[in-house]
Design a protein around this motif. Structure first.
Motif: not given
Length: 349
Positions: A269-280, A292-298, A310-313
């Protein structure tokens, strides 16, 4: 079920898998579904002969025994064991899977009160079908789950992450996606038990004058997003959570992670989030700039060994940027990554 073309073949050859438990599961499923007197040839290194015998003994009622033979490899000068058996043609039931299913106990983290769940697993599942340390770190680091959110557990395995989230916030609607049919089978049984527990909690809450609702879940047997695309579903998620596999054996393999990053945007959704856990050391930020060029990565959290991304639009606010509590990485910017150490590259069990 075994595919029709396998069920009607003239013979089966099985190379010894990683362990006798996986071999036993394969044999159990085969012998319950293939034709009578169909030859089954199990081959492996001579040092694996003991494990092969144990696996064959477990399904002995479904096999006609014959003596093992040995052969030598001309190139490596090593000996190999060959065990030939024939199926007895017993009634074809689902008993093969039941023979290999294990009932364990799971204590999901971040649940308000200590809870133990009956947990069913099959051989070959990631982390033996239980909670691995990286998923545990993710669950402890995630913020509060929005009420009534629709959540997709991408690469769900046996459903550990989804179960913990449901127990913490019973109102959410969870979809589980995995490419492993045994993982989805285990998840259906496990999440069904969680939903039953939540319904019991709801009845108790109602008797105490409190409001509570049971989660609703769906299961997707899918290689990445393929099943969702075939169904042409327009479901949008508030959250997508994932602990994606980043190894093929002992080698790095970011294929699943790449697919997740490529397809997540249009399923949020427009205010949705993608959460990914991975080794550093895994270059999630760099891959996101490409896929994922249209998303902000944190980088939302990190303990030096694992990182929660955390990736979000939604573009970060000025307030978030100036606080400096988290490292905001906007897609398209330069990202500097240090070379991972050998210790960091060790595969997490």
């Amino acid at each position: 079920r075994i595919p029709v073309e396998v069920a009607t073949c003239v013979g089966v050859v099985i190379c010894m898998p990683a362990n006798k438990t996986s071999l036993g599961a394969t044999l159990a499923m085969l012998t319950c579904q293939i034709q009578k007197e169909l030859p089954i040839l199990v081959c492996g290194h001579q040092r694996e002969a003991g494990e092969i015998r144990v696996a064959l003994k477990a399904v002995a009622p479904y096999l006609i025994p014959q003596s093992p033979t040995r052969a030598s490899s001309m190139e490596s000068k090593e000996s190999y064991a060959f065990f030939c058996r024939h199926a007895t043609g017993r009634k074809k039931t689902d008993k093969g899977l039941k023979m290999t299913r294990q009932k364990l106990q799971l204590e999901p983290p971040v649940v308000p009160s200590p809870t133990t769940l009956n947990w069913y697993v099959y051989p070959g599942l990631f982390a033996a079908g239980l909670l691995d340390i990286m998923s545990a770190y993710m669950l402890k680091s995630l913020p509060t789950i929005p009420k009534h959110a629709r959540v997709l557990d991408y690469c769900s395995g046996s459903g550990v992450i989804a179960a913990a989230m449901m127990m913490k916030e019973p109102s959410i609607h969870v979809h589980l996606l995995d490419a492993d049919s045994l993982a989805i089978r285990a998840a259906k049984r496990n999440i069904g038990g969680v939903e039953e527990r939540i319904r019991d909690m709801s009845l108790q809450s109602e008797s105490e004058g409190l409001a509570a609702s049971a989660s609703t879940s769906k299961f997707l047997l899918s290689d990445s997003w393929s099943e969702i695309e075939q169904r042409a579903t327009k479901v949008k998620y508030d959250w997508i959570v994932s602990n994606p596999p980043v190894h093929s054996g002992t080698c790095d393999d970011f294929t699943v992670l790449s697919s997740l990053l490529s397809g997540a945007r249009k399923r949020l959704r427009a205010d949705g989030y993608l959460w990914i856990v991975a080794q550093t050391y895994v270059p999630v930020a760099c891959m996101a700039t490409e896929l994922a060029q249209s998303m902000t990565v944190t980088m939302y959290a990190s303990n030096g060994r694992f990182s929660l991304w955390q990736l979000s639009c939604v573009q970060p606010s000025v307030r978030d940027q100036t606080r400096g509590k988290r490292k905001q990485l906007k897609a398209g910017s330069m990202v500097s990554l240090s070379t991972p150490t050998k210790r960091q590259r060790r595969q997490v069990p």
